[in-house]
Design an enzyme around this catalytic site. Structure first.
Site, PDB file in Angstrom:
ATOM      1  N   TYR A 193       0.828  -1.198   0.000  1.00 45.25           N
ATOM      2  CA  TYR A 193       0.000   0.000   0.000  1.00 45.25           C
ATOM      3  C   TYR A 193       0.869   1.258   0.000  1.00 45.25           C
ATOM      4  CZ  TYR A 193       1.232  -0.993   4.810  1.00 45.25           C
ATOM      5  OH  TYR A 193       1.928  -1.302   5.926  1.00 45.25           O
TER       6      TYR A 193
ATOM      7  N   SER B 139       8.346   2.131  10.609  1.00 46.79           N
ATOM      8  CA  SER B 139       7.747   0.813  10.443  1.00 46.79           C
ATOM      9  C   SER B 139       6.239   0.943  10.580  1.00 46.79           C
ATOM     10  CB  SER B 139       8.275  -0.145  11.513  1.00 46.79           C
ATOM     11  OG  SER B 139       7.788   0.237  12.782  1.00 46.79           O
ATOM     12  N   LYS B 140       5.555  -0.165  10.356  1.00 46.33           N
ATOM     13  CA  LYS B 140       4.101  -0.105  10.365  1.00 46.33           C
ATOM     14  C   LYS B 140       3.540   0.377  11.698  1.00 46.33           C
ATOM     15  CE  LYS B 140       3.798  -3.493   6.802  1.00 46.33           C
ATOM     16  NZ  LYS B 140       3.527  -4.817   6.362  1.00 46.33           N
ATOM     17  N   ARG B 141       4.246   0.039  12.746  1.00 44.47           N
ATOM     18  CA  ARG B 141       3.782   0.419  14.073  1.00 44.47           C
ATOM     19  C   ARG B 141       3.653   1.927  14.230  1.00 44.47           C
ATOM     20  NH1 ARG B 141       6.938  -2.947  15.961  1.00 44.47           N
ATOM     21  NH2 ARG B 141       8.595  -1.451  16.361  1.00 44.47           N
ATOM     22  N   ASP B 142       4.572   2.657  13.615  1.00 41.43           N
ATOM     23  CA  ASP B 142       4.610   4.074  13.929  1.00 41.43           C
ATOM     24  C   ASP B 142       4.348   4.981  12.742  1.00 41.43           C
ATOM     25  OD1 ASP B 142       7.859   3.086  14.767  1.00 41.43           O
ATOM     26  OD2 ASP B 142       7.183   3.554  12.763  1.00 41.43           O
TER      27      ASP B 142
END
Length: 465
Positions: free
Chosen positions: A13, A238-241
């Site tokens: 995405y 990263s995806k977390r942040d």
RNA sequence: GGCCCCUUCAUCUAGCGGUUAGGAUUCCAGGUUUUCAUCCUGGCCACAGGAGUUCGAGUCUCCUAGGGGUCACCA
């Protein structure tokens, strides 16, 4: 004429790093009345995904970045690339390399063991003998063997890379499909790119692409390598942040104008200005002003911007946006009061929806602490008297009408505002915080207000006596 | 590890040889508000370190340290 592009590979995405470079490219093209193109880098057939492509287009649509012409798919241009590869072969600027993957791996391992940088050794560069049997060759381009490759980066300044750092890289795989650095250079040239704005993780690809430009006789565009966005700890996003799907920001209740404003100020600024309308971005943006250093993702600032844009969005538009968050108030006759009372205390549309529901729905429960504090002493009789006062009043509509009633009431009763306000707040909303009582009553109307007061007296009063 | 890039408050940044180093977010305090939030006022907080160049350096040069990127038949 300025021509820029955004060229994602459809392997995932769109995240905010990509969105920011897309925004920069879009701004620069639009500002100059140029063209902004969208190209899909899908030469690695095995890694493509239709969903990823759809997600990217959806994100563009959400934030309002439009592109010119049709989307260009590299996977549909293989014939074109082949022509250029053949041309380089004929001109002796590229050659077939019969080294197998195993041999290459072995060479690399050897070089690593010697503490050297892994690098193709050019063994087939001038090969004229009989090719080994059963090996499908890759095609390599001849990179300069000495000197350096120099280019002017609009962000970083002059970049000089020693030729020894660039080997004869592969431009076509053994199955004949072209590789990234080759097709990027070909397409950027063929599509008439004047300004390539991209993440600085591509900085090292630039000398390789310049080799292709040189071999094909194309004129290179201007390059701007935009520093990365790091997370709040200064490490890779990263995806977390925050490296999540841009559409996730929509789901979390962010406004596209807030997200874009946030991103445009990451690595770029215009004096002390923090708030930029799209027109102002177009007015002031210039890729030469992009900072050289990486910047960190900062959720607090995004939230602040989002709150700002929510406060400044017309109620009618907010009502429409709230549909996706399960709040349907577009036809509510007190829609304006409702949003006036809630939009200034919401950082996201999710919060705004919650605040609205909290007013519209009767309190499911009364916060015990609040009830205990507010419903003591003569609170019950004050509420009863106030309910009567409301019922006997005429023409209550605006918050200011209700405010007047409250004022005359506390004056008549000779009590402080808090003596009425606190129990009333708990009765109507079930807790001690929230919008002004005058606003809430104007939204609920006399009937519902009195009903809630009655219910609260019944339920809380019963518990306490 | 080689090569390349980067380095001002916790964070985003202004600064382009002479500034009390400015603004914004966060945080803290006060004001406004019946409460919360908004809003207003104020406060805390930075030139990574070291050498040079210069009358004068956050600004120029070099070194060190730290961070990042990149070294594929991925893009």
């Amino acid at each position: 004429m300025v021509v820029t592009r955004f060229a994602p590979s459809p392997t995932g995405y769109l995240h905010i790093g990509g969105l920011r470079t897309a925004l920069f490219s879009w701004l620069w093209a639009r500002k100059n009345g140029g063209r902004f193109l969208l190209r899909i880098e899908d030469t690695d057939l095995s890694r493509n995904s239709d969903e990823a492509l759809a997600a990217i287009l959806e994100a563009f649509d959400w934030v309002g970045l439009d592109y010119d012409g049709d989307v260009v798919y590299q996977s549909q241009r293989f014939d074109l690339y082949k022509q250029y590869i053949d041309r380089l072969l004929e001109e002796g600027k590229a050659y077939k390399c019969y080294m197998s993957k195993e041999e290459l791996d072995a060479l690399r391992a050897e070089q690593m063991a010697r503490g050297e940088r892994p690098r193709y050794d050019g063994r087939y560069r001038d090969f004229t003998g009989t090719p080994p049997e059963g090996v499908a060759p890759v095609i390599r381009i001849k990179a300069p063997r000495e000197g350096e490759i120099v280019f002017e980066d609009g962000v970083k300044g002059e970049i000089r890379i020693a030729a020894s750092e660039v080997d004869d890289f592969i431009i076509a795989r053994s199955d004949g499909t072209p590789t990234y650095n080759f097709v990027v250079a070909v397409d950027d040239a063929l599509m008439g790119l004047t300004d390539v704005i991209r993440g600085d993780d591509h900085l090292y690809n630039t000398p390789k692409q310049l080799v292709v430009y040189e071999a094909l006789g194309f004129t290179p565009p201007r390059f701007y390598h935009v520093p990365m966005i790091h997370n709040e700890q200064g490490r890779k996003l990263s995806k977390r942040d925050g490296a999540m799907d841009v559409m996730e920001y929509k789901r979390q209740g962010f406004l596209p104008e807030a997200l874009l404003n946030f991103l445009v100020r990451l690595g770029w600024s215009h004096g002390d200005q923090e708030i930029f309308s799209r027109e102002e971005m177009l007015e002031w943006f210039d890729p030469h002003d992009i900072n050289k250093s990486a910047s960190s993702y900062n959720l607090d600032k995004l939230l602040w911007l989002n709150a700002h844009y929510i406060k400044n969005t017309p109620n009618e538009k907010l009502a429409k946006l709230l549909e996706e968050f399960g709040v349907h108030i577009a036809d509510h006759d007190r829609m304006e009061f409702l949003l006036d009372a809630t939009k200034e205390r919401s950082k996201t549309l999710v919060e705004l929806a919650d605040h609205i529901r909290m007013i519209l729905e009767r309190p499911a429960e009364y916060d015990p602490k609040a009830a205990k504090k507010a419903f003591k002493g003569e609170a019950l009789s004050i509420l009863r008297a106030f309910a009567e006062k409301l019922e006997s009043s005429e023409g209550l509509h605006l918050p200011s009408d209700y405010h007047k009633v409250m004022e005359t009431f506390v004056t008549e009763q000779e009590i402080g505002f808090g003596k009425l306000g606190q129990p009333l707040r708990v009765a109507l909303l079930g807790k001690m915080t929230g919008p002004g009582m005058d606003e809430v009553m104007a939204i609920l109307g006399v009937e519902e207000t009195v009903a809630r007061i009655g219910e609260a007296i019944e339920r809380i009063g019963a518990e306490q006596s």
